[in-house]
Design an enzyme around this catalytic site. Structure first.
Site, PDB file in Angstrom:
ATOM      1  N   TYR A   1      13.630  -2.547  17.232  1.00 55.09           N
ATOM      2  CA  TYR A   1      13.524  -2.573  15.768  1.00 55.09           C
ATOM      3  C   TYR A   1      14.725  -3.326  15.195  1.00 55.09           C
ATOM      4  O   TYR A   1      14.568  -4.195  14.325  1.00 55.09           O
ATOM      5  CB  TYR A   1      13.451  -1.145  15.193  1.00 55.09           C
ATOM      6  CG  TYR A   1      13.389  -1.147  13.679  1.00 55.09           C
ATOM      7  CD1 TYR A   1      12.286  -1.673  13.004  1.00 55.09           C
ATOM      8  CD2 TYR A   1      14.450  -0.663  12.909  1.00 55.09           C
ATOM      9  CE1 TYR A   1      12.237  -1.713  11.614  1.00 55.09           C
ATOM     10  CE2 TYR A   1      14.408  -0.689  11.522  1.00 55.09           C
ATOM     11  CZ  TYR A   1      13.302  -1.217  10.872  1.00 55.09           C
ATOM     12  OH  TYR A   1      13.256  -1.259   9.484  1.00 55.09           O
TER      13      TYR A   1
ATOM     14  N   ARG B   1      -3.221  -3.617   4.813  1.00 52.20           N
ATOM     15  CA  ARG B   1      -4.465  -3.415   5.578  1.00 52.20           C
ATOM     16  C   ARG B   1      -5.352  -2.356   4.941  1.00 52.20           C
ATOM     17  O   ARG B   1      -6.557  -2.355   5.126  1.00 52.20           O
ATOM     18  CB  ARG B   1      -4.132  -3.006   7.023  1.00 52.20           C
ATOM     19  CG  ARG B   1      -3.500  -4.103   7.854  1.00 52.20           C
ATOM     20  CD  ARG B   1      -2.897  -3.562   9.121  1.00 52.20           C
ATOM     21  NE  ARG B   1      -1.877  -2.568   8.817  1.00 52.20           N
ATOM     22  CZ  ARG B   1      -1.193  -1.878   9.715  1.00 52.20           C
ATOM     23  NH1 ARG B   1      -1.432  -2.055  10.997  1.00 52.20           N
ATOM     24  NH2 ARG B   1      -0.282  -1.011   9.331  1.00 52.20           N
TER      25      ARG B   1
ATOM     26  N   PHE C   1       7.845   5.320   6.303  1.00 55.48           N
ATOM     27  CA  PHE C   1       8.498   4.626   7.419  1.00 55.48           C
ATOM     28  C   PHE C   1       8.650   5.520   8.661  1.00 55.48           C
ATOM     29  O   PHE C   1       8.257   5.150   9.765  1.00 55.48           O
ATOM     30  CB  PHE C   1       9.875   4.115   6.950  1.00 55.48           C
ATOM     31  CG  PHE C   1      10.712   3.468   8.018  1.00 55.48           C
ATOM     32  CD1 PHE C   1      10.564   2.119   8.301  1.00 55.48           C
ATOM     33  CD2 PHE C   1      11.656   4.194   8.721  1.00 55.48           C
ATOM     34  CE1 PHE C   1      11.339   1.513   9.289  1.00 55.48           C
ATOM     35  CE2 PHE C   1      12.429   3.595   9.701  1.00 55.48           C
ATOM     36  CZ  PHE C   1      12.270   2.251   9.990  1.00 55.48           C
TER      37      PHE C   1
ATOM     38  N   LYS D   1      14.843  -6.852  12.991  1.00 49.30           N
ATOM     39  CA  LYS D   1      15.458  -6.982  11.667  1.00 49.30           C
ATOM     40  C   LYS D   1      16.634  -7.957  11.692  1.00 49.30           C
ATOM     41  O   LYS D   1      16.899  -8.638  10.699  1.00 49.30           O
ATOM     42  CB  LYS D   1      15.856  -5.600  11.140  1.00 49.30           C
ATOM     43  CG  LYS D   1      14.642  -4.744  10.760  1.00 49.30           C
ATOM     44  CD  LYS D   1      13.826  -5.400   9.641  1.00 49.30           C
ATOM     45  CE  LYS D   1      12.665  -4.568   9.162  1.00 49.30           C
ATOM     46  NZ  LYS D   1      11.975  -5.157   8.002  1.00 49.30           N
TER      47      LYS D   1
ATOM     48  N   THR E   1       0.814  -1.221   0.000  1.00 45.52           N
ATOM     49  CA  THR E   1       0.000   0.000   0.000  1.00 45.52           C
ATOM     50  C   THR E   1       0.846   1.269   0.000  1.00 45.52           C
ATOM     51  O   THR E   1       0.303   2.353  -0.184  1.00 45.52           O
ATOM     52  CB  THR E   1      -0.944   0.037   1.222  1.00 45.52           C
ATOM     53  OG1 THR E   1      -0.145  -0.049   2.411  1.00 45.52           O
ATOM     54  CG2 THR E   1      -1.942  -1.098   1.198  1.00 45.52           C
TER      55      THR E   1
ATOM     56  N   VAL F   1      -0.845  -8.791   8.933  1.00 46.03           N
ATOM     57  CA  VAL F   1       0.079  -9.936   9.012  1.00 46.03           C
ATOM     58  C   VAL F   1       0.202 -10.487  10.434  1.00 46.03           C
ATOM     59  O   VAL F   1       0.682 -11.596  10.630  1.00 46.03           O
ATOM     60  CB  VAL F   1       1.493  -9.610   8.459  1.00 46.03           C
ATOM     61  CG1 VAL F   1       1.445  -9.298   6.969  1.00 46.03           C
ATOM     62  CG2 VAL F   1       2.171  -8.483   9.238  1.00 46.03           C
TER      63      VAL F   1
ATOM     64  N   PRO G   1      18.116  -2.342   3.146  1.00 46.64           N
ATOM     65  CA  PRO G   1      18.294  -0.930   2.789  1.00 46.64           C
ATOM     66  C   PRO G   1      18.674  -0.054   3.990  1.00 46.64           C
ATOM     67  O   PRO G   1      18.331  -0.354   5.141  1.00 46.64           O
ATOM     68  CB  PRO G   1      16.907  -0.507   2.269  1.00 46.64           C
ATOM     69  CG  PRO G   1      16.097  -1.770   2.148  1.00 46.64           C
ATOM     70  CD  PRO G   1      16.697  -2.729   3.124  1.00 46.64           C
TER      71      PRO G   1
HETATM   72  P1  NDP Z   1       5.959   2.198   4.628  1.00 42.40           P
HETATM   73  O1  NDP Z   1       5.463   2.615   5.961  1.00 42.40           O
HETATM   74  O2  NDP Z   1       5.864   3.139   3.490  1.00 42.40           O
HETATM   75  O3  NDP Z   1       5.268   0.819   4.198  1.00 42.40           O
HETATM   76  C1  NDP Z   1       5.036  -0.203   5.113  1.00 42.40           C
HETATM   77  C2  NDP Z   1       4.094  -1.218   4.506  1.00 42.40           C
HETATM   78  O4  NDP Z   1       3.911  -2.288   5.455  1.00 42.40           O
HETATM   79  C3  NDP Z   1       2.721  -0.628   4.218  1.00 42.40           C
HETATM   80  O5  NDP Z   1       2.275  -1.077   2.965  1.00 42.40           O
HETATM   81  C4  NDP Z   1       1.850  -1.197   5.326  1.00 42.40           C
HETATM   82  O6  NDP Z   1       0.533  -1.436   4.845  1.00 42.40           O
HETATM   83  C5  NDP Z   1       2.536  -2.544   5.596  1.00 42.40           C
HETATM   84  N1  NDP Z   1       2.229  -2.993   6.956  1.00 42.40           N
HETATM   85  C6  NDP Z   1       2.629  -2.440   8.120  1.00 42.40           C
HETATM   86  N2  NDP Z   1       2.090  -3.076   9.167  1.00 42.40           N
HETATM   87  C7  NDP Z   1       1.316  -4.072   8.641  1.00 42.40           C
HETATM   88  C8  NDP Z   1       0.482  -5.064   9.216  1.00 42.40           C
HETATM   89  N3  NDP Z   1       0.335  -5.184  10.539  1.00 42.40           N
HETATM   90  N4  NDP Z   1      -0.166  -5.922   8.386  1.00 42.40           N
HETATM   91  C9  NDP Z   1      -0.034  -5.813   7.055  1.00 42.40           C
HETATM   92  N5  NDP Z   1       0.747  -4.895   6.450  1.00 42.40           N
HETATM   93  C10 NDP Z   1       1.409  -4.023   7.235  1.00 42.40           C
HETATM   94  O7  NDP Z   1       7.482   1.769   4.865  1.00 42.40           O
HETATM   95  P2  NDP Z   1       8.624   1.163   3.895  1.00 42.40           P
HETATM   96  O8  NDP Z   1       8.144   0.988   2.524  1.00 42.40           O
HETATM   97  O9  NDP Z   1       9.836   1.970   4.116  1.00 42.40           O
HETATM   98  O10 NDP Z   1       8.848  -0.221   4.624  1.00 42.40           O
HETATM   99  C11 NDP Z   1       8.798  -1.465   3.957  1.00 42.40           C
HETATM  100  C12 NDP Z   1       9.811  -2.411   4.596  1.00 42.40           C
HETATM  101  O11 NDP Z   1      11.119  -1.888   4.406  1.00 42.40           O
HETATM  102  C13 NDP Z   1       9.641  -2.578   6.110  1.00 42.40           C
HETATM  103  O12 NDP Z   1       9.857  -3.939   6.431  1.00 42.40           O
HETATM  104  C14 NDP Z   1      10.757  -1.705   6.690  1.00 42.40           C
HETATM  105  O13 NDP Z   1      11.166  -2.150   7.954  1.00 42.40           O
HETATM  106  C15 NDP Z   1      11.829  -1.897   5.633  1.00 42.40           C
HETATM  107  N6  NDP Z   1      12.867  -0.896   5.570  1.00 42.40           N
HETATM  108  C16 NDP Z   1      12.560   0.432   5.402  1.00 42.40           C
HETATM  109  C17 NDP Z   1      13.589   1.364   5.329  1.00 42.40           C
HETATM  110  C18 NDP Z   1      13.334   2.826   5.219  1.00 42.40           C
HETATM  111  O14 NDP Z   1      14.265   3.612   5.514  1.00 42.40           O
HETATM  112  N7  NDP Z   1      12.162   3.264   4.778  1.00 42.40           N
HETATM  113  C19 NDP Z   1      14.986   0.935   5.387  1.00 42.40           C
HETATM  114  C20 NDP Z   1      15.180  -0.457   5.588  1.00 42.40           C
HETATM  115  C21 NDP Z   1      14.149  -1.331   5.645  1.00 42.40           C
HETATM  116  P3  NDP Z   1      -0.816  -1.092   5.635  1.00 42.40           P
HETATM  117  O15 NDP Z   1      -0.498   0.012   6.605  1.00 42.40           O
HETATM  118  O16 NDP Z   1      -1.789  -0.722   4.571  1.00 42.40           O
HETATM  119  O17 NDP Z   1      -1.156  -2.386   6.305  1.00 42.40           O
HETATM  120  C1  8X3 Z   2      15.065   1.495   8.318  1.00 39.99           C
HETATM  121  C2  8X3 Z   2      16.339   2.214   8.235  1.00 39.99           C
HETATM  122  O1  8X3 Z   2      18.246   3.256   9.529  1.00 39.99           O
HETATM  123  O2  8X3 Z   2      16.030   3.619  10.397  1.00 39.99           O
HETATM  124  O3  8X3 Z   2      15.209   0.138   8.534  1.00 39.99           O
HETATM  125  O4  8X3 Z   2      17.046   1.469  10.611  1.00 39.99           O
HETATM  126  S1  8X3 Z   2      16.941   2.655   9.770  1.00 39.99           S
END
Ligand code: NDP
Ligand code: 8X3
Length: 251
Positions: A151, A34, A188, A155, A11, A59, A181
């Site tokens: 967190y 969601r 995020f 991870k 999403t 999830v 990443p």
């Molecule tokens: P966003 O917040 O933009 O996206 C998070 C996604 O996870 C949304 O689509 C959300 O959908 C879904 N999500 C969260 N909680 C639930 C739940 N309980 N059930 C189902 N879906 C869920 O963040 P990112 O795109 O940045 O994050 C994606 C992944 O990348 C994560 O695992 C994050 O930890 C990881 N990551 C992010 C980084 C960053 O700097 N942004 C760096 C490293 C890793 P919805 O709310 O509609 O359920």
């Molecule tokens: C998301 C990036 O640096 O906040 O996983 O951990 S950081």
């Protein structure tokens, strides 16, 4: 027949960009999350390229995950690519100040949620002797930074599960890739800081952060390698980022 990719957390951010990128590569897409309105919005963009189906579930809810996956019509059941992306950070507090509900959210979503989704998708991959699982970890899977405690633990668990999956699934011809990443500008930080837009936007000020599309393209590259190639572990940082906490920002 087109192959099928299921992306959790489609999403927003990395998951949404990945769904679009894999659709461009010709995969039929199952998007999950969601927020149903956003999964509906994605339909127009993706179904112009390939077939699109979405599933709404949290999830954390193993019964809902099971019901959603088993509800798939026969033409959607043979999932070739699973991108375990759903996840977030909740809070950035010293360990003694951490909120139990934040700890629960991170362990339940980032770790247990990834396991639940995988549990109900792996059997058909094993039966068909083909598949590719991409787990989205983080630089926080490789390093622990101040106030990142739980967190980072969640991870690190994703990293360990990824390695364990590879050990157990390679014999079934299933490839497993961990993608880690650094700072990617998505929703995020908005989630981490509970809707505080000013604090969230500061994280990405003074340097060029990674974009969701950067990660989507790396996922697209990993899944498009020939069958005899598996990309096991990819860490990707922003150009101005040397590790999880050292970021060279404009003065
Ligand atoms: P966003 O917040 O933009 O996206 C998070 C996604 O996870 C949304 O689509 C959300 O959908 C879904 N999500 C969260 N909680 C639930 C739940 N309980 N059930 C189902 N879906 C869920 O963040 P990112 O795109 O940045 O994050 C994606 C992944 O990348 C994560 O695992 C994050 O930890 C990881 N990551 C992010 C980084 C960053 O700097 N942004 C760096 C490293 C890793 P919805 O709310 O509609 O359920
Ligand atoms: C998301 C990036 O640096 O906040 O996983 O951990 S950081």
């Amino acid at each position: 027949m087109n192959k099928i990719a299921l992306i959790t957390g489609a999403t927003s951010g990395i998951g949404k960009a990945t769904a679009i990128e894999l659709a461009r590569q010709g995969y039929n897409i199952i998007a999950t999350g969601r927020r149903e309105d956003r999964l509906q919005e994605l339909k127009a963009e993706i179904s112009a390229m390939v077939k699109y189906h979405y599933l709404v579930f949290d999830v954390r809810d193993k019964d809902a995950v099971h019901a959603a996956i088993t509800s798939l019509a026969p033409e959607w059941k043979a999932i070739d690519i699973l991108v375990n992306n759903a996840g977030n950070a909740h809070g950035l507090d010293a360990i003694d100040q951490g909120k139990i509900e934040d700890w629960d959210a991170m362990i339940d979503i980032n770790v247990k949620g990834l396991l639940y989704v995988s549990k109900f998708i792996m059997p058909q991959m094993i039966e068909r002797k083909t598949g590719h699982i991409i787990n989205i970890g983080s630089i926080a899977a490789k390093e622990v930074y101040a106030n990142g405690n739980v967190y980072c633990a969640s991870k690190h668990a994703v990293d360990a599960i990824t390695k364990g999956m590879r050990l157990d699934l390679t014999q079934h011809n299933i490839r497993v890739t961990g993608i880690h990443p650094g700072l990617v500008e998505t929703e995020f930080s908005l989630v981490r800081f509970k809707g505080d837009e000013e604090r969230a936007s500061k994280v990405y000020q003074g340097f060029e952060a990674l974009k969701a599309q950067d990660i989507a393209e790396i996922i697209g590259f990993a899944v498009s390698r020939p069958a005899h190639v598996v990309m096991t572990d990819i860490t990707v940082l922003a150009g101005a980022q040397a590790n999880s906490t050292t970021v060279y920002k404009d003065k």
